[in-house]
Design a protein around this motif. Sequence first.
Motif, mmCIF file in Angstrom:
data_model
loop_
_atom_site.group_PDB
_atom_site.id
_atom_site.type_symbol
_atom_site.label_atom_id
_atom_site.label_comp_id
_atom_site.label_asym_id
_atom_site.label_seq_id
_atom_site.Cartn_x
_atom_site.Cartn_y
_atom_site.Cartn_z
ATOM 1 N N GLY A 37 0.815 -1.203 0.000
ATOM 2 C CA GLY A 37 0.000 0.000 0.000
ATOM 3 C C GLY A 37 0.846 1.248 0.000
ATOM 4 O O GLY A 37 2.079 1.196 -0.156
ATOM 5 N N PRO A 38 0.215 2.417 0.176
ATOM 6 C CA PRO A 38 0.942 3.689 0.119
ATOM 7 C C PRO A 38 1.839 3.892 1.331
ATOM 8 O O PRO A 38 1.702 3.230 2.361
ATOM 9 N N ASP A 39 2.746 4.846 1.198
ATOM 10 C CA ASP A 39 3.605 5.227 2.307
ATOM 11 C C ASP A 39 2.757 5.876 3.392
ATOM 12 O O ASP A 39 1.931 6.754 3.101
ATOM 13 N N VAL A 40 2.931 5.461 4.642
ATOM 14 C CA VAL A 40 2.185 6.040 5.761
ATOM 15 C C VAL A 40 3.144 6.376 6.884
ATOM 16 O O VAL A 40 4.163 5.715 7.066
ATOM 17 N N ARG A 41 2.790 7.413 7.656
ATOM 18 C CA ARG A 41 3.581 7.774 8.833
ATOM 19 C C ARG A 41 2.698 8.581 9.778
ATOM 20 O O ARG A 41 1.792 9.300 9.341
#
Length: 319
Positions: A37-41
């Motif tokens: 999935g997408p980059d998350v932070r």
Amino acid sequence: MTQAPTPTADTVRRLARSLLKDSGKGGDGGGAQSAAGPDVRPVAAGAEPATWWVGTRHVLRLAPDREASVRRRRELRLRDLVRPHVPVALPSTVARGEWAPGLLCVLDTRLAGGTAEEHRVSAVGETDLAGLLTGLREVPVRQAETLGVPRVPPRSLEALRRAAEESAGRLAEADEFDPDRLSRLTQPAAVQLAAQPGTAVLVHHALTGGHLVVSADGRVRGVLGWDAAVVGDPAEDIAGLALAVGAPAAVRAATLAGYGARPCLRGLWLARCDSVHHLAEALTGRTAPPPVLRARLRRAWEPIMLERVTDLGGGDEAP
């Protein structure tokens, strides 16, 4: 009550991918992508972060309990009610769902810009804030209450004054504050600055620096954090702005929005009493108070011309 699971980057990434897919945006997280999935932070550091950046274009918010889920659902409807009345952007919802049984998650668009903690609001930005205050006053109160926005009574400035005097003593012992500064708010002045009947409006009630989206040129581009909104005392939002952007800017914005001396000074002293009390409370803990509390105290106590020239005993035209 069932204990909510601890959100991790992997679970948030899978959740964000599912929400983006359901919204028809596929993998358009606007940032680095992986098979998962997408980059998350996390937006902010914390043991169990509840707000996450998803790529560069979205924000995912996880309600930590059922009460927060109710507030978030109300917030989504309230933003649609407020949006036509204010000149600044509000987040738009891309998708929603549950991240745990009964716990809401909302994927919102990310508003471009920094915060009022990062960028100073310019003179033109003050007109944006004035438009925000004006727009909030124009939102139909009955419609807001129909959505479930609670009505709350005005706070007692006299009670706040007494509590602030006690807190100021503790700050003086820690060499953090001169308690003589509170002597400007006398008991008769606190009575004169009581909220006037019939002045309740929609109040954002959380106009912190972190909820104001500010561009590098000082324009206020958006406002976040609408889940705390109430129907009540408009001086509370003036107070929030005094803590977030400084007393002079807050009072200038409120004046441009059509508020007279009484609500402006009431908001100023709400902010000043709150800033003293909150810093004193933080000093009683075992760790050093966060720098933001000292910054809020400094901003709230910036001098303004209005308090030097206003005779509260002579009446006021404030709405």
